[in-house]
Design a protein around this motif. Structure first.
Motif, PDB file in Angstrom:
ATOM      1  N   ARG A 139     -21.463 -38.281  10.019  1.00  0.00           N
ATOM      2  CA  ARG A 139     -20.247 -37.733   9.582  1.00  0.00           C
ATOM      3  C   ARG A 139     -19.509 -39.454  10.231  1.00  0.00           C
ATOM      4  O   ARG A 139     -19.589 -39.652  11.309  1.00  0.00           O
ATOM      5  CB  ARG A 139     -19.805 -36.540  10.823  1.00  0.00           C
ATOM      6  CG  ARG A 139     -18.394 -36.120  11.240  1.00  0.00           C
ATOM      7  CD  ARG A 139     -18.178 -35.300  10.939  1.00  0.00           C
ATOM      8  NE  ARG A 139     -17.790 -34.632  12.070  1.00  0.00           N
ATOM      9  CZ  ARG A 139     -17.346 -34.942  13.069  1.00  0.00           C
ATOM     10  NH1 ARG A 139     -16.151 -35.139  12.493  1.00  0.00           N
ATOM     11  NH2 ARG A 139     -17.432 -34.201  14.180  1.00  0.00           N
ATOM     12  N   PHE A 140     -18.328 -39.772  10.109  1.00  0.00           N
ATOM     13  CA  PHE A 140     -17.893 -41.060  10.083  1.00  0.00           C
ATOM     14  C   PHE A 140     -16.038 -40.883  10.568  1.00  0.00           C
ATOM     15  O   PHE A 140     -16.203 -40.108   9.362  1.00  0.00           O
ATOM     16  CB  PHE A 140     -17.701 -41.894   9.363  1.00  0.00           C
ATOM     17  CG  PHE A 140     -19.176 -42.864   8.706  1.00  0.00           C
ATOM     18  CD1 PHE A 140     -20.037 -43.298   9.723  1.00  0.00           C
ATOM     19  CD2 PHE A 140     -19.753 -41.802   8.099  1.00  0.00           C
ATOM     20  CE1 PHE A 140     -20.869 -44.093   9.438  1.00  0.00           C
ATOM     21  CE2 PHE A 140     -21.353 -42.495   7.664  1.00  0.00           C
ATOM     22  CZ  PHE A 140     -21.462 -43.417   7.863  1.00  0.00           C
ATOM     23  N   VAL A 141     -16.645 -40.926  11.910  1.00  0.00           N
ATOM     24  CA  VAL A 141     -13.875 -40.942  12.414  1.00  0.00           C
ATOM     25  C   VAL A 141     -13.942 -42.329  12.407  1.00  0.00           C
ATOM     26  O   VAL A 141     -14.269 -43.211  13.353  1.00  0.00           O
ATOM     27  CB  VAL A 141     -14.811 -40.666  14.480  1.00  0.00           C
ATOM     28  CG1 VAL A 141     -13.792 -40.457  14.299  1.00  0.00           C
ATOM     29  CG2 VAL A 141     -15.577 -39.326  14.051  1.00  0.00           C
ATOM     30  N   CYS A 142     -13.317 -42.293  11.312  1.00  0.00           N
ATOM     31  CA  CYS A 142     -12.404 -43.346  11.201  1.00  0.00           C
ATOM     32  C   CYS A 142     -10.605 -43.359  11.807  1.00  0.00           C
ATOM     33  O   CYS A 142     -10.432 -42.945  11.807  1.00  0.00           O
ATOM     34  CB  CYS A 142     -12.132 -43.494   9.319  1.00  0.00           C
ATOM     35  SG  CYS A 142     -13.526 -43.537   8.232  1.00  0.00           S
ATOM     36  N   GLN A 143     -10.380 -45.028  11.963  1.00  0.00           N
ATOM     37  CA  GLN A 143     -10.285 -44.925  13.155  1.00  0.00           C
ATOM     38  C   GLN A 143      -9.509 -46.732  12.392  1.00  0.00           C
ATOM     39  O   GLN A 143     -10.308 -47.618  13.068  1.00  0.00           O
ATOM     40  CB  GLN A 143      -9.894 -45.545  14.138  1.00  0.00           C
ATOM     41  CG  GLN A 143      -8.638 -45.352  15.581  1.00  0.00           C
ATOM     42  CD  GLN A 143      -7.703 -44.989  15.649  1.00  0.00           C
ATOM     43  OE1 GLN A 143      -7.742 -43.176  15.250  1.00  0.00           O
ATOM     44  NE2 GLN A 143      -6.247 -44.913  14.833  1.00  0.00           N
ATOM     45  N   ALA A 144      -8.039 -46.906  11.963  1.00  0.00           N
ATOM     46  CA  ALA A 144      -7.935 -48.044  11.304  1.00  0.00           C
ATOM     47  C   ALA A 144      -7.151 -48.703  13.178  1.00  0.00           C
ATOM     48  O   ALA A 144      -6.696 -48.001  14.155  1.00  0.00           O
ATOM     49  CB  ALA A 144      -6.047 -47.993  11.579  1.00  0.00           C
ATOM     50  N   GLY A 145      -7.560 -49.935  14.120  1.00  0.00           N
ATOM     51  CA  GLY A 145      -6.906 -50.253  14.603  1.00  0.00           C
ATOM     52  C   GLY A 145      -6.030 -51.048  14.806  1.00  0.00           C
ATOM     53  O   GLY A 145      -5.511 -52.141  14.970  1.00  0.00           O
ATOM     54  N   HIS A 146      -4.646 -50.128  14.713  1.00  0.00           N
ATOM     55  CA  HIS A 146      -3.390 -50.705  14.547  1.00  0.00           C
ATOM     56  C   HIS A 146      -3.114 -51.957  16.180  1.00  0.00           C
ATOM     57  O   HIS A 146      -3.813 -51.562  16.615  1.00  0.00           O
ATOM     58  CB  HIS A 146      -2.369 -50.390  14.356  1.00  0.00           C
ATOM     59  CG  HIS A 146      -3.064 -49.444  12.563  1.00  0.00           C
ATOM     60  ND1 HIS A 146      -1.873 -49.685  11.767  1.00  0.00           N
ATOM     61  CD2 HIS A 146      -2.311 -48.307  12.982  1.00  0.00           C
ATOM     62  CE1 HIS A 146      -2.183 -49.317  10.254  1.00  0.00           C
ATOM     63  NE2 HIS A 146      -2.754 -47.933  11.330  1.00  0.00           N
ATOM     64  N   GLY A 147      -2.402 -52.870  15.638  1.00  0.00           N
ATOM     65  CA  GLY A 147      -2.312 -53.777  16.453  1.00  0.00           C
ATOM     66  C   GLY A 147      -3.675 -54.549  17.182  1.00  0.00           C
ATOM     67  O   GLY A 147      -2.569 -55.905  17.962  1.00  0.00           O
ATOM     68  N   LEU A 148      -4.225 -54.806  17.623  1.00  0.00           N
ATOM     69  CA  LEU A 148      -5.508 -55.502  17.626  1.00  0.00           C
ATOM     70  C   LEU A 148      -5.836 -56.889  17.596  1.00  0.00           C
ATOM     71  O   LEU A 148      -5.955 -57.995  18.022  1.00  0.00           O
ATOM     72  CB  LEU A 148      -7.123 -54.752  17.358  1.00  0.00           C
ATOM     73  CG  LEU A 148      -7.036 -52.985  18.590  1.00  0.00           C
ATOM     74  CD1 LEU A 148      -8.149 -52.606  18.109  1.00  0.00           C
ATOM     75  CD2 LEU A 148      -6.812 -53.762  20.497  1.00  0.00           C
TER      76      LEU A 148
END
Ligand code: DGL
Length: 278
Positions: A139-148
Motif C-alpha cells: 500500500r502506498f501513502v503518497c505525499q507531495a513535497g510542497h516547498g522542499l
C-alpha cells in the motif's frame, strides 16, 4: 554521425539531478558529461503539464546542439510528463528516471511504503499506473513535497524549514505503518541524510540514482556509444539561473558530492521559453 567520445547530456529542473550525475560518474568515470540545471524555471513540480513538456524539450534540444550523444532526464517530474515526447522527437537515446515503486514494493516488510514526490509527478498517469501495478504487494501513502524543492534550490538540505517540512510529510507515513519511503524526486534524494537524522532507521529510503547509472551503461553499450577514452571524463555544469549568486547553490551542493573534483564552476545558459501559459 555521433562520436563515442561525445558527452552525455544530463538535465533536471535544478539541483536534484546532481544525485543522478554523481551515481553516473561513479559507474562511468571515463564518460564526459554536461549537466544543466533549469533553475531559472524551477520548480517543475508546481507547473502545468504543458510547461514541463516544453521546458524539457527546450533543454534537451540545447544539450543535443552541444553534441550530447545521449540524454538523461534526471528528473522524475520531467520524465513523467515529457519522456514520450522527447523520445519521439530526438534522434539520440533518452533515459528517464521514475520513483522506485517496484524496489519499494519488494523492500517493504510492513507492506506499506510512503511516496514523497512532486505534485506534478503524483498526478501523472505514469505514476498512477506504476502504483497500480504493485498495489497487490504494497500500500502506498503518497505525499507531495510542497516547498522542499525551493529550499534545496537555495542550497538548503537541512535547517529549521527543511526539518519542519520533512517532519510534517513523513510523520503521517510512519503513523500509517510505512517502513519504506520512496524519495520520488531527484531533489529529495539529496535529503536522505536529513531524513536519517530526523527519523533514524525508521524507514528504508529508496532512490534510483545507481539503477539509472546501470541503465545508462547498458544503453551506451547496446548503442555502441561507450567512450573510447582511458582518462577520466570531464564534467561541465550549466544553469539557466541568471545571476552568479543564484547559481552558487549548484556549486555548493555539487562540490559536496563524493565524485566531484575541486574548482567546480557553473556557466549561465540562456534557453528562452516559448510558452505563455505558465
Ligand atoms: N527534480 C525534480 C524531480 O525529480 C523535481 C523538482 C521540481 O519540482 O522542479 O521530480
Amino acid at each position: 554521425m555521433m562520436t563515442r567520445d561525445a558527452p552525455i547530456g544530463v538535465f533536471d529542473s535544478g539541483l536534484g539531478g546532481l544525485s543522478v550525475l554523481d551515481a553516473m560518474r561513479a559507474r562511468l568515470p571515463n564518460e564526459s558529461m554536461v549537466y544543466i540545471a533549469d533553475s531559472g524555471y524551477a520548480p517543475y513540480g508546481e507547473k502545468t503539464d504543458a510547461f514541463i513538456r516544453q521546458r524539457s524539450k527546450a533543454i534537451a534540444d540545447w544539450l543535443v546542439e552541444r553534441g550530447a550523444k545521449m540524454i538523461v532526464v534526471a528528473c522524475n517530474t520531467a520524465t513523467t510528463h515529457a519522456i514520450g515526447y522527447l523520445r519521439s522527437s530526438l534522434t539520440v537515446p533518452v533515459v528517464g528516471v521514475e520513483p522506485g515503486v517496484k524496489p519499494a514494493a519488494f523492500a517493504t516488510v510492513s507492506g506499506i511504503a510512503g511516496v514523497l514526490a512532486t505534485a506534478a509527478t503524483l498526478r501523472s498517469d505514469r505514476l498512477k499506473a506504476l502504483i497500480a501495478e504493485h498495489e497487490a504487494r504494497c500500500r502506498f501513502v503518497c505525499q507531495a513535497g510542497h516547498g522542499l524543492v525551493e529550499q534545496i534550490e537555495q542550497g538548503r538540505l537541512d535547517g529549521a524549514i527543511v526539518d519542519d517540512l520533512l517532519t510534517r510529510y513523513l510523520t503521517p507515513m510512519a503513523n500509517a505503518g510505512a517502513d519504506t519511503v520512496i524519495l520520488g524526486s531527484t531533489h529529495f534524494a539529496l535529503l536522505a541524510a536529513t531524513v536519517r537524522r530526523l527519523f533514524g532507521n525508521r524507514f528504508a529510503l529508496i532512490e534510483t540514482g545507481s539503477a539509472i547509472a546501470r541503465r545508462v551503461q547498458a544503453l551506451l553499450h547496446e548503442a555502441s556509444l561507450t567512450a573510447h577514452a582511458h582518462a577520466p571524463g570531464s564534467v561541465e555544469y550549466f544553469s539557466t539561473a541568471h545571476s552568479a549568486e543564484q547559481r552558487q547553490p549548484l556549486v555548493a551542493i555539487a562540490s559536496r558530492l563524493p565524485m566531484s573534483g575541486p574548482q567546480l564552476s557553473v556557466a549561465y545558459a540562456h534557453i528562452a521559453h516559448a510558452l505563455a501559459d505558465a
